[in-house]
Design a protein around this motif. Structure first.
Motif, short mmCIF file in Angstrom:
data_model
loop_
_atom_site.label_atom_id
_atom_site.label_comp_id
_atom_site.label_asym_id
_atom_site.label_seq_id
_atom_site.Cartn_x
_atom_site.Cartn_y
_atom_site.Cartn_z
N UNK A 149 -42.03 7.16 -16.43
CA UNK A 149 -42.99 7.62 -17.43
C UNK A 149 -42.21 8.18 -18.61
N UNK A 150 -42.26 7.55 -19.77
CA UNK A 150 -41.49 8.03 -20.92
C UNK A 150 -41.92 9.42 -21.38
N UNK A 151 -41.02 10.08 -22.07
CA UNK A 151 -41.29 11.38 -22.66
C UNK A 151 -41.75 11.20 -24.10
N UNK A 152 -42.89 11.80 -24.45
CA UNK A 152 -43.35 11.72 -25.83
C UNK A 152 -42.49 12.62 -26.72
N UNK A 153 -42.37 12.30 -28.00
CA UNK A 153 -41.68 13.21 -28.92
C UNK A 153 -42.30 14.60 -28.84
N UNK A 154 -41.48 15.62 -28.81
CA UNK A 154 -41.97 16.99 -28.59
C UNK A 154 -43.06 17.42 -29.56
N UNK A 155 -42.93 17.18 -30.88
CA UNK A 155 -44.01 17.62 -31.78
C UNK A 155 -45.35 16.97 -31.47
N UNK A 156 -45.31 15.69 -31.07
CA UNK A 156 -46.54 14.98 -30.73
C UNK A 156 -47.15 15.55 -29.45
N UNK A 157 -46.33 15.73 -28.43
CA UNK A 157 -46.83 16.26 -27.16
C UNK A 157 -47.45 17.64 -27.34
N UNK A 158 -46.81 18.49 -28.12
CA UNK A 158 -47.36 19.84 -28.36
C UNK A 158 -48.68 19.76 -29.11
N UNK A 159 -48.75 18.89 -30.11
CA UNK A 159 -49.98 18.77 -30.91
C UNK A 159 -51.14 18.26 -30.07
N UNK A 160 -50.89 17.21 -29.27
CA UNK A 160 -51.96 16.64 -28.46
C UNK A 160 -52.34 17.54 -27.30
N UNK A 320 -53.22 4.25 -31.86
CA UNK A 320 -52.80 2.91 -31.42
C UNK A 320 -51.30 2.91 -31.11
N UNK A 321 -50.82 4.02 -30.57
CA UNK A 321 -49.40 4.17 -30.26
C UNK A 321 -48.92 3.20 -29.20
N UNK A 322 -49.82 2.68 -28.36
CA UNK A 322 -49.38 1.72 -27.33
C UNK A 322 -48.79 0.47 -27.95
N UNK A 323 -49.39 -0.01 -29.02
CA UNK A 323 -48.90 -1.24 -29.66
C UNK A 323 -48.04 -0.94 -30.88
N UNK A 324 -48.10 0.30 -31.39
CA UNK A 324 -47.31 0.68 -32.57
C UNK A 324 -46.61 2.02 -32.29
N UNK A 325 -45.59 2.01 -31.43
CA UNK A 325 -44.95 3.28 -31.05
C UNK A 325 -44.26 3.98 -32.21
N UNK A 326 -44.03 3.28 -33.32
CA UNK A 326 -43.39 3.91 -34.47
C UNK A 326 -44.21 5.06 -35.03
N UNK A 327 -45.54 5.04 -34.85
CA UNK A 327 -46.37 6.10 -35.44
C UNK A 327 -45.99 7.47 -34.90
N UNK A 328 -45.50 7.53 -33.67
CA UNK A 328 -45.17 8.81 -33.07
C UNK A 328 -43.93 9.43 -33.69
N UNK A 329 -43.14 8.64 -34.40
CA UNK A 329 -41.87 9.13 -34.96
C UNK A 329 -41.90 9.28 -36.48
N UNK A 330 -42.90 8.73 -37.14
CA UNK A 330 -42.88 8.77 -38.60
C UNK A 330 -44.06 9.50 -39.23
#
Length: 434
Positions: A149-160, A320-330
Motif C-alpha cells: 500500500x503506497x504512502x500518500x504525500x504527507x501534505x495530502x494525507x494530512x489534508x484529507x 482523479x488521483x488514481x489515473x493522474x497521480x501527478x495531482x498529488x505532487x503539484x
C-alpha cells in the motif's frame, strides 16, 4: 566529463560504451518527472514535449507509465533511497530522480535489474554514476521492497484526514497502487456485446489494460470511455425528453454524450479548441448530436434560458488521483483556493441562464471541500430562489447516499472491491418557480 556538442547536449566520449537500448525512453520519463515536480505541469500535458524524440507509440506509453508509477510511490521510493545513502540527496537532484526510475522499474514494473540500471546510468553524463550504481546495487542485495500500500504525500494525507478521516486516507492509499479499470458509458437501451461488471444502467466495467480502439463496438460508436463517478453528474439530470440543456466546460465530451443520449437538446460550451475537437470527434463516432460552442463561459451568453445546466467546473482534479497521480505532487492549497473562486464565479453566472423550475448541477472531480461543499453552501446563501434537491431513492446505486445537506460526495472507498471509482462532489439545485 562528457564533451558537449554544438547544441549543448552531452556527447559520448570515444571510450564510453553506447547507451543501452531504451535509454531514450527513460530520458523522456525523467523529463516528465521534472515537468511535474519542478515545473508543476500536468503529466499528460508535458508528454508531447518530454517524448518528442520518441517515434514509437509504445515507447511514449512506456515513458508515461514509468513516470506515473514513480509518482504513485514517490514517498516510499525516496525512503528507500535515503536508507542507502550516508547523506540525503537533494529532493531535486538528478541522481535521486534517476534512482527513482531505476528502482520503480525493477521493484514494480518487472524490468530485470541489469536493464533498469543500464538504461539509467547514461542519463547521468558527468554525474554521480558510481553513487547511483552503488545505491541501486545495495538496495537489491538486501532485497529491498516497496510497501504493498503506497504512502500518500504527507501534505495530502494530512489534508484529507482532516476533511474526511483516516479511513478515507487508507482507501486512497490502496487505490493509488495501480491504474484503475476501464469504465464504459453507453445509451442504456443499447448495451454493447461485452462482458463486465455494471453499477447502473448505461455502465460497464472491464479489466484495465485493453486496447480501446480495437474493442467490440468502439468503431461503431456504441460506447465511450468514462469513469462511473464522472457519469453521475449527468445521471442526476434525468431524461431529456427534448428539453434544452447546457453542458458548460464540456470537453472532452463524456457528459455531453450522456445528455444527448438521454434525449436532451445539448449545447456544449468550452474554451479549449483542441479539447472541443476531441468532443466533436466523439460525437461523430457515436452518432450523437450537440451544438458545440468555443467560448469562455464568463464572457459567453446563451440565446435563451435552459431547462437544465451541467457545470462540471475546472478544479484541482485531486479526485482523479488514481489515473493522474501527478495531482498529488503539484496541486498546492493556493491553487485550490483560486480554483474555488473561479467555480463560484462560473456558478453565479450559470444560475442566470436557468429557467424557473429548471435544474442546475454543479460538480467537481476534487477531494477538497473548499472546492465542493464550500462553493455550494455559498451559492445557496446568495441565491434564495435556488434550493438543493438530493437524489431520490432509485435514481442512483444505493452506495451513493447524499449528505444531510443533500450533497453527493463520492469518496475513496466507493466500489473499492470492484476497482474503486473517482472522487467527486455533486450538488443538484432547482430554481424555484415564480
Amino acid at each position: 566529463m562528457a564533451e558537449r556538442n554544438p547544441r549543448g547536449r552531452p556527447q559520448r566520449r570515444p571510450d564510453q560504451p553506447p547507451a543501452a537500448p531504451g535509454t531514450a525512453t527513460r530520458r523522456s520519463a525523467l523529463a516528465l518527472l521534472d515537468a511535474v515536480l519542478r515545473k508543476g505541469l500536468p503529466l499528460e500535458a508535458a508528454l508531447d514535449s518530454a517524448a518528442r524524440g520518441l517515434s514509437r507509440p509504445e515507447d511514449r506509453a512506456l515513458a508515461l507509465a514509468i513516470a506515473a508509477e514513480v509518482l504513485r510511490r514517490l514517498p516510499d521510493l525516496d525512503d528507500l533511497i535515503d536508507s542507502a545513502t550516508q547523506r540525503p540527496l537533494p529532493d531535486d537532484a538528478k541522481a535521486r530522480s534517476v534512482l527513482r526510475i531505476a528502482l520503480v522499474q525493477s521493484l514494480v514494473l518487472g524490468t530485470p535489474p541489469h536493464a533498469a540500471i543500464s538504461t539509467a546510468l547514461p542519463m547521468l553524463e558527468g554525474g554521480p554514476r558510481r553513487l547511483v550504481h552503488g545505491v541501486f546495487g545495495a538496495l537489491l542485495r538486501r532485497e529491498a521492497t516497496l510497501p504493498e500500500v503506497p504512502t500518500l504525500p504527507a501534505p495530502v494525507a494530512l489534508r484529507w484526514a482532516a476533511a474526511w478521516g483516516d479511513d478515507v486516507v487508507t482507501s486512497a492509499s490502496r487505490l493509488i497502487a495501480a491504474p484503475p479499470p476501464l469504465d464504459l458509458c453507453f445509451p442504456p437501451e443499447r448495451p454493447p456485446a461485452l462482458e463486465g461488471v455494471s453499477f447502473a444502467p448505461g455502465h460497464l466495467r472491464l479489466p484495465r489494460g485493453q486496447a480501446v480502439a480495437g474493442m467490440t463496438g468502439y468503431g461503431e460508436g456504441q460506447w465511450w470511455v468514462q469513469d462511473f463517478a464522472a457519469s453521475v453528474p449527468a445521471r442526476v439530470l434525468g431524461r431529456g425528453e427534448g428539453r434544452r440543456a447546457l453542458d458548460l466546460c464540456a470537453a472532452p465530451g463524456g457528459k455531453t454524450m450522456q445528455l444527448a443520449a438521454a434525449g436532451f437538446e445539448v449545447t456544449a460550451v468550452d474554451a479549449s479548441v483542441s479539447r472541443l475537437a476531441r468532443l466533436s470527434e466523439n460525437l461523430e463516432r457515436t452518432g450523437l448530436r450537440a451544438e458545440v460552442v468555443t467560448a469562455d463561459l464568463l464572457d459567453w451568453q446563451p440565446s435563451e434560458p435552459a431547462d437544465a445546466i451541467l457545470l462540471d467546473a475546472p478544479c484541482s482534479a485531486t479526485g482523479i488521483f488514481r489515473r493522474h497521480p501527478d495531482v498529488l505532487h503539484r496541486v498546492r492549497p493556493s491553487a485550490i483556493a483560486a480554483l474555488a473562486e473561479g467555480q463560484a464565479a462560473m456558478l453565479r453566472r450559470a444560475a442566470g441562464w436557468l429557467k424557473p423550475g429548471g435544474t442546475l448541477v454543479y460538480s467537481v472531480c476534487s477531494l477538497e471541500p473548499q472546492e465542493g461543499e464550500h462553493v455550494a453552501r455559498a451559492f445557496l446563501a446568495e441565491h434564495g430562489d435556488f434550493r438543493i434537491e438530493p437524489p431520490r431513492t432509485g435514481e442512483l446505486p444505493e452506495q451513493l447516499q447524499p449528505s444531510q445537506e443533500g450533497f453527493l460526495r463520492l469518496l475513496p472507498g466507493l466500489f473499492e472491491d470492484a476497482g474503486g471509482a473517482d472522487s467527486f462532489f455533486i450538488a443538484r439545485f432547482v430554481r424555484e418557480r415564480g
